[in-house]
Structures are given as C-alpha cells and as structure tokens.
Design an enzyme around this catalytic site. Structure first.
Site: not given
Ligand code: IPE
Ligand code: IPE
Ligand code: MG
Length: 253
Positions: A18, A35, A67, A129
């Site tokens: 995250d 990303h 999504w 792995l």
């Molecule tokens: C969780 O992160 C999903 C992934 C890392 C793929 P999100 O950023 O989507 O989660 P929330 O919205 O903070 O719960």
């Molecule tokens: C995690 O980073 C990647 C995915 C959920 C795809 P985020 O895109 O959720 O980044 P933040 O949480 O908005 O900083």
């Molecule tokens: Mg996030």
C-alpha cells in the site's frame, strides 16, 4: 542481513503493498508514477525472498474494491501488470520462481488473462519460491465461492455436513495449495486488512510500517522478518508452556 535467523524463517509471507499513490503525491507526481515505482519494490522483495529461502510470498496487487477507482488508474494498472509480467518472466525462470494467481481471473481484461496464464505455465515446474499474486481478489469473494462449492456438494449428497471442518474449508479456498501465512506485512501506515486472506490470516503475525510501498526494500523487509522472529507465538497457550517446549526441543537435540 545478520539480524535474521535463517532457521526460523516464516514459510509464507503475505504483503498488502500500500501507499503508491501517497508516495507519488508527496513528490507532486501522478498516482500511476507511484505504481511504476512500486514495481521496483516488487522485483526487489521477490528476489530477496527467493535468495533467503522464503517458500511462499503472496502479494496483494489488486483488490475487488480497486475496480471502483477511476478508469484511467485501473487501465494503467492493468497495462502495468501485463508489461511487468511479460518483462519479468525470464528472470522468474532464472531464479527458479513459480508464479501463481489467486482472485477472480475471469474479471481481468482478456490481455491480462492470456499473459498471466502464459507466465503461470512457463514457470509451473520451478521449485524455488512460489510467488502468489492476488489479483481482483477479495477474501469475502473467495469465502462466498468456497461456501457455494461446499453447499453444492452437500446438496448433491457428495459431502456430509459432519465432514465440514477447518481443513475442508481451507481446501476450498483459492489458497488450497499453500500453507497459511505466518507473517502479514502492510506498508504505508493503515492498520486494516482490506479484505485480504481473512481465513488464512487467522493466526498470522501482523506487521505494520509507515513506509510507503515504493520505499519498502530489502532492508525494510529484513527488518519485518527480524521483528516477526522476536515474537512469541503462543497459539492460545501460556508463555510458560511455550518456553518449556522450547527447552525440551533444545535438550533433545
Ligand atoms: C489494499 O489497498 C489493496 C491492495 C494493496 C491491492 P487499498 O489501498 O485498496 O486499501 P484501502 O482502500 O486503503 O482499504
Ligand atoms: C497500493 O497503493 C497499490 C494498489 C492498491 C493497486 P495505493 O494505490 O493504494 O496507494 P495509496 O494508498 O492511495 O497511497
Ligand atoms: Mg491504498
């Protein structure tokens, strides 16, 4: 590297990657830039895991809820996924890494499905792995699917209700072929599970760090493993029982 005990490595580590968006925002960049940088961390963490002998690594790459993000971001993530898999498959093979996927594969764009399937097939016989990507995954989706399968088997008299137990439920999850993670890491400061592996994390050690995913590299990963290794996993027992068992094991060696 000195700080971790190779005899006590977790078999399976799961990571909620995250903070890509916040990492980019702090640099006045677009979320998608974050990303892209996140992919560099994925590469490093996968390679370190293979190198130190972790057997299973599950990475939460895209949730069912993701999504609902703006279409441009979803499209960019899918594009990044296809390109990354295509670029990395040779290195996965070189490093003896087997790729697996959990999640609702059918909901991914056809291009992603084809690319993923090809990479899974090309790495299927690797014995190092096991890298498990959670894509269009959510734990509630997975549990609903498992319950439907179990209910269907009961209804058609192929399964007795009395035979439903912990192991049978595990066997109906998309992670049936993997042991449960002992360690779950979430980067970027949120203290939540976000619909990830609810059943499988029942007794996992949880590790939260404020580091955003693109900054989470070898050193931070080894620090998380070191932290895990300093914990006492009691599984409902008392600390004294655990200590006694450890002493007995030491004496019998
Ligand atoms: C969780 O992160 C999903 C992934 C890392 C793929 P999100 O950023 O989507 O989660 P929330 O919205 O903070 O719960
Ligand atoms: C995690 O980073 C990647 C995915 C959920 C795809 P985020 O895109 O959720 O980044 P933040 O949480 O908005 O900083
Ligand atoms: Mg996030």
């Amino acid at each position: 590297m000195e700080s971790i005990d190779y005899a006590k490595l977790p078999q399976h580590i799961a990571i909620i990657m995250d903070g890509n968006g916040r990492w980019a925002k702090e640099r006045n960049k677009d979320r998608v830039y974050g990303h892209h940088e996140g992919v560099l961390s994925v590469r490093e963490i996968v390679n370190v895991s293979a190198e130190i002998g972790i057997q299973y690594l599950t990475l939460y790459a895209f949730s069912t809820e993701n999504w609902n993000r703006p279409k441009e971001e979803v499209d960019a993530l899918m594009e990044l996924l296809v390109n990354t898999i295509r670029k990395e498959v040779n290195d996965l093979n070189k490093n003896n890494i087997r790729l697996c996927v959990i999640g609702d594969m059918g909901s991914l764009p056809m291009k992603c499905q084809i690319e993923m399937k090809e990479a899974i097939d090309l790495t299927a016989t690797n014995t190092g792995l096991t890298l498990i990507l959670a894509l269009s995954y959510s734990a509630k989706w997975e549990l609903v699917e498992a319950i439907k399968k179990i209910a269907t088997a009961v209804k058609s008299d192929q399964l007795n209700v009395e035979a439903i137990n912990d192991a049978l439920i595990s066997a109906h999850l998309s992670t049936a072929a993997f042991p449960d993670p002992e360690l779950m890491i979430r980067t970027s400061g949120e203290h939540r599970i976000s619909n990830f592996l609810l059943f499988q994390l029942a007794y996992a050690e949880l590790y939260f760090t404020s580091t955003h995913w693109p900054d989470f590299r070898r050193e931070q990963f080894l620090q998380a493993i070191g932290d895990y290794q300093n914990r006492e996993r009691r599984f409902g027992k008392t600390s004294e029982q655990i200590q006694t068992n450890l002493t007995n094991v030491d004496e019998s060696n």
